[in-house]
Design an enzyme around this catalytic site. Structure first.
Site, mmCIF file in Angstrom:
data_model
loop_
_atom_site.group_PDB
_atom_site.id
_atom_site.type_symbol
_atom_site.label_atom_id
_atom_site.label_comp_id
_atom_site.label_asym_id
_atom_site.label_seq_id
_atom_site.Cartn_x
_atom_site.Cartn_y
_atom_site.Cartn_z
ATOM 1 N N ARG A 142 -8.554 1.448 9.674
ATOM 2 C CA ARG A 142 -8.321 0.145 9.926
ATOM 3 C C ARG A 142 -9.260 -0.653 10.905
ATOM 4 O O ARG A 142 -9.279 -1.901 11.134
ATOM 5 C CB ARG A 142 -7.005 0.050 10.562
ATOM 6 C CG ARG A 142 -5.695 -0.306 9.763
ATOM 7 C CD ARG A 142 -4.546 -0.086 10.591
ATOM 8 N NE ARG A 142 -3.388 -0.866 10.180
ATOM 9 C CZ ARG A 142 -2.333 -0.438 9.818
ATOM 10 N NH1 ARG A 142 -2.330 0.859 9.348
ATOM 11 N NH2 ARG A 142 -1.199 -1.192 9.338
ATOM 12 N N LYS B 244 0.772 -1.341 0.221
ATOM 13 C CA LYS B 244 0.056 0.013 0.010
ATOM 14 C C LYS B 244 0.890 1.250 -0.050
ATOM 15 O O LYS B 244 0.468 2.212 -0.797
ATOM 16 C CB LYS B 244 -0.793 0.039 1.361
ATOM 17 C CG LYS B 244 -1.711 -1.205 1.306
ATOM 18 C CD LYS B 244 -2.674 -0.879 2.576
ATOM 19 C CE LYS B 244 -1.987 -1.123 3.885
ATOM 20 N NZ LYS B 244 -1.338 -2.435 4.234
ATOM 21 N N ARG C 194 12.136 -2.603 10.439
ATOM 22 C CA ARG C 194 10.966 -2.409 11.710
ATOM 23 C C ARG C 194 10.879 -3.206 12.614
ATOM 24 O O ARG C 194 10.651 -4.560 12.301
ATOM 25 C CB ARG C 194 9.585 -1.791 10.691
ATOM 26 C CG ARG C 194 9.624 -0.528 10.017
ATOM 27 C CD ARG C 194 8.409 -0.503 9.260
ATOM 28 N NE ARG C 194 7.354 -1.020 9.895
ATOM 29 C CZ ARG C 194 5.977 -0.561 9.246
ATOM 30 N NH1 ARG C 194 6.137 0.174 8.013
ATOM 31 N NH2 ARG C 194 4.912 -1.020 9.792
ATOM 32 N N ARG D 174 0.120 -8.727 13.934
ATOM 33 C CA ARG D 174 -0.611 -7.510 12.788
ATOM 34 C C ARG D 174 -1.350 -8.249 12.118
ATOM 35 O O ARG D 174 -2.569 -7.750 11.448
ATOM 36 C CB ARG D 174 0.745 -6.894 12.225
ATOM 37 C CG ARG D 174 1.500 -6.129 12.932
ATOM 38 C CD ARG D 174 2.735 -5.462 12.383
ATOM 39 N NE ARG D 174 2.577 -4.677 11.301
ATOM 40 C CZ ARG D 174 3.705 -4.737 10.308
ATOM 41 N NH1 ARG D 174 4.511 -5.365 10.630
ATOM 42 N NH2 ARG D 174 3.374 -3.800 9.114
ATOM 43 N N ARG E 192 11.492 -6.395 4.008
ATOM 44 C CA ARG E 192 11.635 -4.646 3.979
ATOM 45 C C ARG E 192 12.439 -4.116 4.840
ATOM 46 O O ARG E 192 12.880 -4.719 6.088
ATOM 47 C CB ARG E 192 10.187 -4.278 4.609
ATOM 48 C CG ARG E 192 9.949 -2.941 4.685
ATOM 49 C CD ARG E 192 8.544 -2.343 4.662
ATOM 50 N NE ARG E 192 7.781 -3.051 5.757
ATOM 51 C CZ ARG E 192 6.208 -2.829 6.176
ATOM 52 N NH1 ARG E 192 5.781 -1.999 5.195
ATOM 53 N NH2 ARG E 192 5.707 -3.120 7.061
HETATM 54 P P1 ADP Z 1 2.438 -1.663 3.169
HETATM 55 O O1 ADP Z 1 2.505 -0.291 3.264
HETATM 56 O O2 ADP Z 1 1.050 -2.396 2.480
HETATM 57 O O3 ADP Z 1 2.709 -2.072 4.452
HETATM 58 P P2 ADP Z 1 4.925 -1.538 1.622
HETATM 59 O O4 ADP Z 1 4.529 -0.591 0.476
HETATM 60 O O5 ADP Z 1 5.786 -0.997 2.872
HETATM 61 O O6 ADP Z 1 3.575 -2.344 2.478
HETATM 62 O O7 ADP Z 1 5.758 -2.893 0.964
HETATM 63 C C1 ADP Z 1 6.117 -3.876 1.860
HETATM 64 C C2 ADP Z 1 7.387 -4.441 1.293
HETATM 65 O O8 ADP Z 1 7.238 -4.912 0.056
HETATM 66 C C3 ADP Z 1 8.572 -3.283 1.289
HETATM 67 O O9 ADP Z 1 9.734 -3.858 1.396
HETATM 68 C C4 ADP Z 1 8.114 -2.950 -0.341
HETATM 69 O O10 ADP Z 1 9.690 -2.463 -0.753
HETATM 70 C C5 ADP Z 1 7.956 -4.198 -0.947
HETATM 71 N N1 ADP Z 1 7.013 -4.377 -2.061
HETATM 72 C C6 ADP Z 1 6.219 -3.340 -2.348
HETATM 73 N N2 ADP Z 1 5.400 -3.535 -3.668
HETATM 74 C C7 ADP Z 1 6.101 -4.691 -3.988
HETATM 75 C C8 ADP Z 1 5.799 -5.623 -5.162
HETATM 76 N N3 ADP Z 1 4.766 -5.290 -6.057
HETATM 77 N N4 ADP Z 1 6.478 -6.557 -5.512
HETATM 78 C C9 ADP Z 1 7.630 -6.999 -4.453
HETATM 79 N N5 ADP Z 1 7.908 -6.243 -3.121
HETATM 80 C C10 ADP Z 1 7.106 -5.238 -3.141
HETATM 81 P P1 AMP Z 2 1.904 0.748 9.194
HETATM 82 O O1 AMP Z 2 2.995 1.609 8.596
HETATM 83 O O2 AMP Z 2 0.413 0.937 8.061
HETATM 84 O O3 AMP Z 2 2.223 -0.626 8.664
HETATM 85 O O4 AMP Z 2 1.389 0.715 10.526
HETATM 86 C C1 AMP Z 2 2.573 0.529 11.404
HETATM 87 C C2 AMP Z 2 1.804 0.427 12.988
HETATM 88 O O5 AMP Z 2 1.056 1.683 13.193
HETATM 89 C C3 AMP Z 2 0.696 -0.381 12.892
HETATM 90 O O6 AMP Z 2 0.844 -1.963 13.169
HETATM 91 C C4 AMP Z 2 -0.259 0.111 14.276
HETATM 92 O O7 AMP Z 2 0.545 -0.142 15.389
HETATM 93 C C5 AMP Z 2 -0.100 1.711 13.989
HETATM 94 N N1 AMP Z 2 -0.984 2.086 12.949
HETATM 95 C C6 AMP Z 2 -0.980 2.722 11.617
HETATM 96 N N2 AMP Z 2 -2.155 3.039 11.425
HETATM 97 C C7 AMP Z 2 -3.071 2.800 12.014
HETATM 98 C C8 AMP Z 2 -4.579 2.903 12.435
HETATM 99 N N3 AMP Z 2 -5.201 3.306 11.376
HETATM 100 N N4 AMP Z 2 -5.249 2.298 13.346
HETATM 101 C C9 AMP Z 2 -4.503 1.578 14.419
HETATM 102 N N5 AMP Z 2 -3.122 1.710 14.455
HETATM 103 C C10 AMP Z 2 -2.400 2.119 13.500
#
Ligand code: ADP
Ligand code: AMP
Length: 216
Positions: free
Chosen positions: A88, A13, A160, A171, A127
């Site tokens: 969420r 995302k 992270r 999660r 990641r």
């Molecule tokens: P989210 O915001 O949904 O948690 P991220 O955008 O941070 O996900 O992506 C999670 C991990 O996957 C990151 O390390 C990112 O670089 C990688 N990633 C994102 N899109 C793709 C894809 N289409 N194919 C492979 N890896 C991806």
């Molecule tokens: P994310 O970067 O979106 O994966 O969020 C990282 C962490 O931040 C989550 O696992 C939660 O602990 C907190 N968080 C982010 N957005 C929300 C949300 N909309 N509601 C509750 N917790 C959140």
């Protein structure tokens, strides 16, 4: 355009939200990024949310709602936004709906990212993030030019805390219990689009922009 990106942690995302926001000329609003910044600055909010985030639990609704609405009230979000990681929970979705109703605006699209569990685990375990500028990498799919060093500012990349195995498991449980019910809620609301989020980042972006293009 006012767009929400929904999907499990690691679905991509944030990666797509950044690209889409740049293309649409609207801000990417990611509550996870805002909360991580609060932590990095050791603010009162940051200290309140740190434990929840590290364990992989959701931060309580009242805190997240305040953070999200404060950001959406800023001037640059008046014309639109790409919401990434919010709402969420049902409570958050209702809070967002009241905010939009008060403003006399509505959502243009709610996008659901579809990705397999195996792929989520691969994406989250690989990641790495730059703690200084927040750029997100993947050690296999999108590595930095030099080993574990940010391309932009040379800072050593970190994993992270909540991408470690135990927190990932929590999660995914939280996602199933709290976030999945949003799909039923949004399915009957403003255009609800399911996107195949497997494949490369370019392929996913292509699908996303094509799907949104049909709305304009
Ligand atoms: P989210 O915001 O949904 O948690 P991220 O955008 O941070 O996900 O992506 C999670 C991990 O996957 C990151 O390390 C990112 O670089 C990688 N990633 C994102 N899109 C793709 C894809 N289409 N194919 C492979 N890896 C991806
Ligand atoms: P994310 O970067 O979106 O994966 O969020 C990282 C962490 O931040 C989550 O696992 C939660 O602990 C907190 N968080 C982010 N957005 C929300 C949300 N909309 N509601 C509750 N917790 C959140």
């Amino acid at each position: 355009m006012r767009v929400i990106l929904l999907g499990p942690p690691g679905a991509g995302k944030g990666t797509q939200a950044a690209r889409l926001a740049a293309k649409l000329g609207v801000p990417q609003v990611a509550t996870g990024d805002i909360l991580r910044m609060a932590r990095a600055s050791d603010s009162a909010l940051g200290r309140k949310v740190a434990g929840y985030m590290d364990r992989g639990d959701l931060v309580p609704d009242e805190l997240v709602n305040e953070v999200a609405l404060d950001r959406l009230r800023q001037k640059d979000a008046a014309r639109g936004f790409v919401l990434d990681g919010y709402p969420r929970t049902i409570d958050q979705a209702k809070t967002l709906q009241s905010f939009l109703d008060d403003k006399g605006t509505k959502l243009d699209a709610v996008i659901k990212f579809m990705v397999t569990k195996d792929e989520i685990v691969k994406r989250l375990s690989g990641r790495r993030v730059c703690p200084k500028c927040n750029t997100v990498y993947h050690m296999i799919a999108d590595p930095p030019e030099n080993d574990e060093i940010c391309d932009f500012d040379g800072t050593p990349l970190v994993q992270r805390e909540d991408d470690k195995e135990e927190a990932v498991a929590r999660r995914l449980v939280e996602y199933g219990a709290q976030t999945r019910p949003l799909y039923d809620l949004y399915e009957n609301e403003a255009p609800f689009i399911e996107i195949d989020a497997m494949g490369s980042s370019d392929e996913v972006f292509d699908r996303l922009t094509k799907a949104l293009g049909t709305l304009t």
